[in-house]
Design a protein around this motif. Structure first.
Motif, PDB file in Angstrom:
ATOM      1  N   ALA A 176      -7.573   1.227   5.036  1.00 17.83           N
ATOM      2  CA  ALA A 176      -6.478  -0.494   5.886  1.00 17.83           C
ATOM      3  C   ALA A 176      -5.616  -1.465   3.766  1.00 17.83           C
ATOM      4  O   ALA A 176      -5.412  -1.732   4.321  1.00 17.83           O
ATOM      5  CB  ALA A 176      -7.642  -0.878   6.701  1.00 17.83           C
ATOM      6  N   TYR A 177      -7.024  -1.591   3.568  1.00 19.97           N
ATOM      7  CA  TYR A 177      -6.062  -2.324   2.471  1.00 19.97           C
ATOM      8  C   TYR A 177      -5.125  -1.699   1.799  1.00 19.97           C
ATOM      9  O   TYR A 177      -3.587  -1.769   1.230  1.00 19.97           O
ATOM     10  CB  TYR A 177      -7.083  -2.415   1.455  1.00 19.97           C
ATOM     11  CG  TYR A 177      -6.801  -3.371  -0.197  1.00 19.97           C
ATOM     12  CD1 TYR A 177      -6.663  -4.778   0.050  1.00 19.97           C
ATOM     13  CD2 TYR A 177      -6.808  -2.718  -1.138  1.00 19.97           C
ATOM     14  CE1 TYR A 177      -6.706  -5.532  -0.902  1.00 19.97           C
ATOM     15  CE2 TYR A 177      -6.419  -3.576  -2.067  1.00 19.97           C
ATOM     16  CZ  TYR A 177      -5.815  -4.872  -2.669  1.00 19.97           C
ATOM     17  OH  TYR A 177      -5.728  -5.747  -3.360  1.00 19.97           O
ATOM     18  N   ALA A 178      -5.343  -0.229   1.345  1.00 19.17           N
ATOM     19  CA  ALA A 178      -4.348   0.742   0.392  1.00 19.17           C
ATOM     20  C   ALA A 178      -3.026   1.039   1.911  1.00 19.17           C
ATOM     21  O   ALA A 178      -2.014   0.674   0.697  1.00 19.17           O
ATOM     22  CB  ALA A 178      -5.054   1.836   0.758  1.00 19.17           C
ATOM     23  N   ALA A 179      -3.012   0.547   2.743  1.00 19.38           N
ATOM     24  CA  ALA A 179      -1.519   0.684   3.460  1.00 19.38           C
ATOM     25  C   ALA A 179      -1.600  -0.717   3.745  1.00 19.38           C
ATOM     26  O   ALA A 179      -0.303  -0.473   4.134  1.00 19.38           O
ATOM     27  CB  ALA A 179      -2.437   1.633   5.285  1.00 19.38           C
ATOM     28  N   GLY A 180      -2.186  -1.551   3.668  1.00 18.77           N
ATOM     29  CA  GLY A 180      -1.538  -2.889   4.216  1.00 18.77           C
ATOM     30  C   GLY A 180      -1.737  -3.672   4.624  1.00 18.77           C
ATOM     31  O   GLY A 180      -0.930  -4.478   5.285  1.00 18.77           O
ATOM     32  N   HIS A 181      -2.746  -2.920   5.346  1.00 16.70           N
ATOM     33  CA  HIS A 181      -3.486  -3.116   6.781  1.00 16.70           C
ATOM     34  C   HIS A 181      -4.526  -4.696   6.807  1.00 16.70           C
ATOM     35  O   HIS A 181      -5.632  -4.453   6.883  1.00 16.70           O
ATOM     36  CB  HIS A 181      -4.061  -2.075   7.799  1.00 16.70           C
ATOM     37  CG  HIS A 181      -2.507  -1.013   8.319  1.00 16.70           C
ATOM     38  ND1 HIS A 181      -1.985  -2.325   9.419  1.00 16.70           N
ATOM     39  CD2 HIS A 181      -2.605  -0.280   7.774  1.00 16.70           C
ATOM     40  CE1 HIS A 181      -0.606  -0.320   9.030  1.00 16.70           C
ATOM     41  NE2 HIS A 181      -1.685   0.437   9.062  1.00 16.70           N
ATOM     42  N   TYR A 182      -3.761  -5.589   6.268  1.00 15.67           N
ATOM     43  CA  TYR A 182      -4.917  -6.428   5.372  1.00 15.67           C
ATOM     44  C   TYR A 182      -6.214  -6.978   6.664  1.00 15.67           C
ATOM     45  O   TYR A 182      -7.565  -7.221   5.942  1.00 15.67           O
ATOM     46  CB  TYR A 182      -4.111  -7.798   4.491  1.00 15.67           C
ATOM     47  CG  TYR A 182      -3.999  -6.866   3.271  1.00 15.67           C
ATOM     48  CD1 TYR A 182      -3.871  -6.299   2.434  1.00 15.67           C
ATOM     49  CD2 TYR A 182      -1.889  -6.665   3.687  1.00 15.67           C
ATOM     50  CE1 TYR A 182      -3.240  -5.711   1.603  1.00 15.67           C
ATOM     51  CE2 TYR A 182      -1.444  -6.413   2.843  1.00 15.67           C
ATOM     52  CZ  TYR A 182      -2.041  -6.201   2.003  1.00 15.67           C
ATOM     53  OH  TYR A 182      -1.077  -5.563   0.802  1.00 15.67           O
ATOM     54  N   ASP A 183      -5.659  -7.133   8.159  1.00 16.71           N
ATOM     55  CA  ASP A 183      -6.917  -7.544   8.393  1.00 16.71           C
ATOM     56  C   ASP A 183      -7.610  -6.793   9.852  1.00 16.71           C
ATOM     57  O   ASP A 183      -8.813  -7.466   9.170  1.00 16.71           O
ATOM     58  CB  ASP A 183      -5.496  -8.576   9.835  1.00 16.71           C
ATOM     59  CG  ASP A 183      -5.187  -7.223  10.378  1.00 16.71           C
ATOM     60  OD1 ASP A 183      -4.254  -6.765  10.070  1.00 16.71           O
ATOM     61  OD2 ASP A 183      -4.494  -7.568  11.947  1.00 16.71           O
TER      62      ASP A 183
END
Length: 323
Positions: A176-183
């Motif tokens: 998720a972090y790598a894909a930009g889904h930080y929440d």
């Protein structure tokens, strides 16, 4: 003749089913009762079920060859249309079902690609389930650099099947972090930390706070006592996040001091050294110290054999600006 007809009618009344279709003197169904010779008989055509006054042919029961009422009413064209439409219409998967299904798994991904320690954590699952989760995790690991969004979807499929395993929540958070889904990344890594007590995720969690506009929370995590026990590389990652959070808050001097406490002059050529030097050079330029920034861009380029940064181009720009 009338007497004979009356006798026949009386005889038919005696053959009518008792309550609920029970034949007189027997406990079996009236649809398949047997006479004394063992032959199958049916009394449902003799009188309406429930003892109605209308006689045969006026609704209720099977009605023999009647074209209305009872069982035959279910064979109308509307029921056939409904059945046909039900078969023809494709099933629409809900969002949760689609997440559970996950992306198609490449045939060459078997799950054996995972680290032995990760596979060991999956052994508590049923064999087929563990194999499926392992394949999704392995696919995510193979795709995370080239297609982080697809990797993230693979981890969601793994999480849908094994959400109580810390290794699955960790993988979901990292993807998720790598894909930009930080929440999502922050929530998943928090869950993993609660499950196994690991602190390795703190730098990523701190950077998620930055991305979500909470630099104060990032700095708070950077000051956690557990950071002192980090490896050199992990400490460098946390230093980068803390310096970035300081810059987000407009504290350039504090960002520079944070970076200066890190091993900027290390002789290692590892990526963390490259990134530390580049961050320091970039912050120096932002602070208006262009001469110092130029020197550190050159130092960054000297150890950046894999060209992870654009330090050489940044140095050229500064030299042209100063000439």
């Amino acid at each position: 003749m009338k007497k004979e007809s009356a006798a026949v009618a009386e005889d038919r009344r005696g053959q009518r089913p008792a309550r609920g279709g029970s034949s007189a003197g027997r406990g079996g169904s009236s649809a398949r009762s047997s006479d004394s010779r063992g032959r199958s008989t049916s009394s449902r055509g003799d009188a309406p079920r429930g003892g109605g006054k209308g006689g045969a042919g006026k609704g209720g029961g099977f009605q023999g060859g009647s074209s209305r009422g009872g069982y035959q009413g279910k064979n109308d064209s509307r029921s056939q249309d409904r059945a046909f439409r039900g078969r023809a219409e494709p099933k629409i998967r809900t969002a949760d079902q689609a997440e559970y299904d996950g992306p198609e798994l490449p045939e060459h991904i078997t799950g054996i690609e995972l680290d032995r320690g990760v596979r060991a954590q999956l052994k508590g699952l049923p064999e087929k389930l563990a194999a499926r989760v392992a394949r999704h995790l392995a696919a995510a690991g193979a795709l995370i650099d080239e297609d982080p969004e697809l990797a993230y979807r693979h981890t969601l499929a793994a999480r849908a099947r094994a959400s109580r395993l810390a290794v699955v929540r960790e993988a979901t958070g990292e993807a998720a972090y790598a894909a930009g889904h930080y929440d999502v990344a922050l929530a998943e890594l928090r869950a993993a930390k609660r499950m196994n007590g690991a602190t390795d995720y703190l730098p990523i969690m701190a950077d998620c706070h930055r991305a979500l506009g909470n630099p104060e929370q990032a700095i708070k995590l950077a000051k956690s006592p557990s950071v002192a026990n980090f490896s050199t590389e992990a400490k460098a990652e946390m230093t980068l996040v803390e310096a970035g959070a300081r810059r987000d808050m407009g504290q350039l001097d504090a960002a520079l001091r944070t970076l200066e406490l890190a091993p900027l002059t290390s002789k290692s050529r590892q990526p963390w050294v490259v990134r530390l030097r580049y961050a320091y050079a970039d912050t120096l330029e932002s602070a208006g110290r262009e001469a110092d920034a130029l020197a550190w861009f050159h130092r960054t380029h000297a150890v950046d054999s894999d060209e992870l940064t654009d330090a050489a181009e940044r140095a050229d720009l500064l030299e042209r600006r100063q000439s």
